[in-house]
Motif scaffolding. Sequence first.
Motif, PDB file in Angstrom:
ATOM      1  N   SER A  98     -14.468 -51.672  72.044  1.00 10.55           N
ATOM      2  CA  SER A  98     -12.943 -52.137  72.295  1.00 10.55           C
ATOM      3  C   SER A  98     -12.330 -51.060  72.201  1.00 10.55           C
ATOM      4  N   CYS A  99     -11.155 -50.930  73.153  1.00 14.27           N
ATOM      5  CA  CYS A  99     -10.109 -50.117  73.265  1.00 14.27           C
ATOM      6  C   CYS A  99      -9.046 -50.243  72.119  1.00 14.27           C
ATOM      7  N   GLY A 100      -9.032 -51.485  71.836  1.00 17.99           N
ATOM      8  CA  GLY A 100      -7.862 -51.987  70.930  1.00 17.99           C
ATOM      9  C   GLY A 100      -8.323 -52.208  69.485  1.00 17.99           C
ATOM     10  N   GLY A 101      -9.771 -52.517  69.302  1.00 19.35           N
ATOM     11  CA  GLY A 101     -10.046 -52.942  68.024  1.00 19.35           C
ATOM     12  C   GLY A 101     -10.393 -54.277  67.648  1.00 19.35           C
ATOM     13  N   HIS A 102     -10.089 -55.386  68.787  1.00 16.28           N
ATOM     14  CA  HIS A 102     -10.317 -56.711  68.537  1.00 16.28           C
ATOM     15  C   HIS A 102     -11.915 -57.251  68.740  1.00 16.28           C
ATOM     16  N   GLY A 103     -12.377 -56.628  69.790  1.00 13.31           N
ATOM     17  CA  GLY A 103     -13.918 -56.790  69.834  1.00 13.31           C
ATOM     18  C   GLY A 103     -14.276 -58.268  70.066  1.00 13.31           C
ATOM     19  N   VAL A 104     -15.695 -58.013  69.861  1.00 12.26           N
ATOM     20  CA  VAL A 104     -16.385 -59.432  69.980  1.00 12.26           C
ATOM     21  C   VAL A 104     -16.041 -60.431  69.195  1.00 12.26           C
ATOM     22  N   GLY A 105     -15.630 -60.239  67.900  1.00 15.17           N
ATOM     23  CA  GLY A 105     -15.202 -61.211  66.932  1.00 15.17           C
ATOM     24  C   GLY A 105     -14.067 -62.179  67.719  1.00 15.17           C
ATOM     25  N   SER A 110      -1.230 -58.258  86.463  1.00 14.38           N
ATOM     26  CA  SER A 110      -0.250 -59.237  87.162  1.00 14.38           C
ATOM     27  C   SER A 110      -0.852 -60.564  86.634  1.00 14.38           C
ATOM     28  N   VAL A 111      -1.695 -60.833  86.118  1.00 15.64           N
ATOM     29  CA  VAL A 111      -2.080 -62.241  85.327  1.00 15.64           C
ATOM     30  C   VAL A 111      -2.202 -62.060  83.911  1.00 15.64           C
ATOM     31  N   LYS A 112      -1.663 -60.994  83.177  1.00 15.12           N
ATOM     32  CA  LYS A 112      -1.804 -60.952  81.840  1.00 15.12           C
ATOM     33  C   LYS A 112      -1.243 -62.107  81.151  1.00 15.12           C
ATOM     34  N   SER A 113      -0.125 -62.475  81.620  1.00 18.44           N
ATOM     35  CA  SER A 113       0.479 -63.513  80.837  1.00 18.44           C
ATOM     36  C   SER A 113      -0.271 -64.978  80.864  1.00 18.44           C
ATOM     37  N   GLY A 143     -13.075 -41.406  84.048  1.00 19.55           N
ATOM     38  CA  GLY A 143     -11.872 -41.868  84.780  1.00 19.55           C
ATOM     39  C   GLY A 143     -12.157 -43.681  84.528  1.00 19.55           C
ATOM     40  N   PHE A 144     -13.125 -44.016  84.220  1.00 21.79           N
ATOM     41  CA  PHE A 144     -13.335 -45.495  83.617  1.00 21.79           C
ATOM     42  C   PHE A 144     -12.432 -45.910  82.458  1.00 21.79           C
ATOM     43  N   LEU A 145     -12.819 -45.090  81.592  1.00 18.70           N
ATOM     44  CA  LEU A 145     -11.955 -45.333  80.173  1.00 18.70           C
ATOM     45  C   LEU A 145     -10.771 -44.912  80.408  1.00 18.70           C
ATOM     46  N   ASP A 146     -10.114 -43.857  80.915  1.00 20.16           N
ATOM     47  CA  ASP A 146      -8.879 -43.815  81.154  1.00 20.16           C
ATOM     48  C   ASP A 146      -8.006 -44.761  81.876  1.00 20.16           C
ATOM     49  N   THR A 147      -8.756 -45.263  82.886  1.00 20.83           N
ATOM     50  CA  THR A 147      -7.943 -46.371  83.569  1.00 20.83           C
ATOM     51  C   THR A 147      -7.949 -47.751  82.783  1.00 20.83           C
ATOM     52  N   VAL A 148      -8.990 -48.104  82.057  1.00 24.49           N
ATOM     53  CA  VAL A 148      -9.220 -49.489  81.493  1.00 24.49           C
ATOM     54  C   VAL A 148      -8.385 -49.358  80.115  1.00 24.49           C
ATOM     55  N   CYS A 149      -8.589 -48.581  79.245  1.00 23.63           N
ATOM     56  CA  CYS A 149      -8.126 -48.605  77.909  1.00 23.63           C
ATOM     57  C   CYS A 149      -6.384 -48.901  77.711  1.00 23.63           C
ATOM     58  N   PRO A 150      -5.638 -48.158  78.703  1.00 26.20           N
ATOM     59  CA  PRO A 150      -4.193 -48.159  78.469  1.00 26.20           C
ATOM     60  C   PRO A 150      -3.727 -49.450  78.854  1.00 26.20           C
ATOM     61  N   SER A 183      -5.742 -52.379  79.112  1.00 26.98           N
ATOM     62  CA  SER A 183      -6.460 -53.682  78.529  1.00 26.98           C
ATOM     63  C   SER A 183      -6.983 -53.496  77.253  1.00 26.98           C
ATOM     64  N   PRO A 184      -5.818 -53.250  76.235  1.00 31.57           N
ATOM     65  CA  PRO A 184      -6.372 -52.683  75.102  1.00 31.57           C
ATOM     66  C   PRO A 184      -7.087 -53.783  73.973  1.00 31.57           C
ATOM     67  N   HIS A 185      -7.139 -55.095  74.626  1.00 36.41           N
ATOM     68  CA  HIS A 185      -7.777 -56.294  73.903  1.00 36.41           C
ATOM     69  C   HIS A 185      -9.031 -56.480  74.549  1.00 36.41           C
ATOM     70  N   ALA A 186      -9.436 -55.884  75.592  1.00 31.58           N
ATOM     71  CA  ALA A 186     -10.579 -56.170  76.282  1.00 31.58           C
ATOM     72  C   ALA A 186     -11.851 -55.429  75.560  1.00 31.58           C
ATOM     73  N   VAL A 187     -13.088 -56.217  75.476  1.00 30.95           N
ATOM     74  CA  VAL A 187     -14.228 -55.747  75.179  1.00 30.95           C
ATOM     75  C   VAL A 187     -14.926 -54.806  76.246  1.00 30.95           C
ATOM     76  N   LEU A 188     -15.235 -53.593  75.772  1.00 29.10           N
ATOM     77  CA  LEU A 188     -15.718 -52.691  76.846  1.00 29.10           C
ATOM     78  C   LEU A 188     -17.443 -53.103  76.585  1.00 29.10           C
ATOM     79  N   SER A 189     -17.854 -53.256  77.600  1.00 27.08           N
ATOM     80  CA  SER A 189     -19.327 -53.306  77.821  1.00 27.08           C
ATOM     81  C   SER A 189     -20.013 -52.001  78.534  1.00 27.08           C
ATOM     82  N   LEU A 190     -20.387 -51.002  78.080  1.00 27.68           N
ATOM     83  CA  LEU A 190     -20.564 -49.665  78.522  1.00 27.68           C
ATOM     84  C   LEU A 190     -21.979 -49.807  78.798  1.00 27.68           C
TER      85      LEU A 190
END
Length: 183
Positions: A6-13, A117-120, A148-155, A157-164
Motif C-alpha cells: 500500500s502506498c499510504g499504509g491502509h492496506g488489506v485491513g 475525477s471519481v475520487k469523491s 514509472g508505475f509506482l511513481d504514477t500510482v502512489c502520489p 492513490s495513497p489509499h489503494a492496495v497495490l498488487s504487484l
Amino acid sequence: MACIASCGGHGVGAALDYFISKGQIPDRDGGQVTWYHAANSKASTAEALKSAAHMIEADVLLRGREPREPIMAHPPHSDSDITLQDWLNEVLLSDKGIKLDFKSLEAVQSSIRLLESVKSRQSRPLWINADILPGPNGSPGQAVEAKGFLDTVCPVSPHAVLSLGWTTGWSPQTENHGTWACR
C-alpha cells in the motif's frame, strides 16, 4: 503471483473493514472475500454487479485504435465494448470493491486521471495491479515498467492496495518450468 503493498499504509485491513461495515463478511478473514475475475465487457460487468462477489477485477489497456483511451480488455484483445470511464460509472453505483489490472504504463497514466475525477464517489476498496517484473517464462517486454508505475500510482492513490505481480508466460502448449497448473 503478486505481492500486496500500500502506498499510504491502509492496506488489506481497510478492505476487510469496509466489507464488515456493509454486513457482507462477519470478521477480518480475507478468505471470506469473493472475487469476480475479468469483467472486461458490458455483459461480464453486468454479471459481476449482479453476482455475490465482493470485489470486481478487470484488465485495463489503451484502445488499439482512435480514440486511444483506457478500455477494459486483456491482451491479445485491443478493443472492447466498454471504456474504463463507463466501467467506473457502473461499478461505482454498487458497493463492490475494485481491482484494476493494468497491462501498460500508458494505460496507467491515462487511467489515473479518470480515477482522480471519481475520487469523491470512491469510498470502496481499490486495488491496483500490474505485473512489474518478468517471472518464470515471462519476458521483460511483457512487464509494466516498475518505477514509472509506482511513481504514477502512489502520489494520487495513497489509499489503494497495490498488487504487484510478475509475468509468467504460461502456455498450455509449452514446457512451463517454475509454474504450476490445476489439471
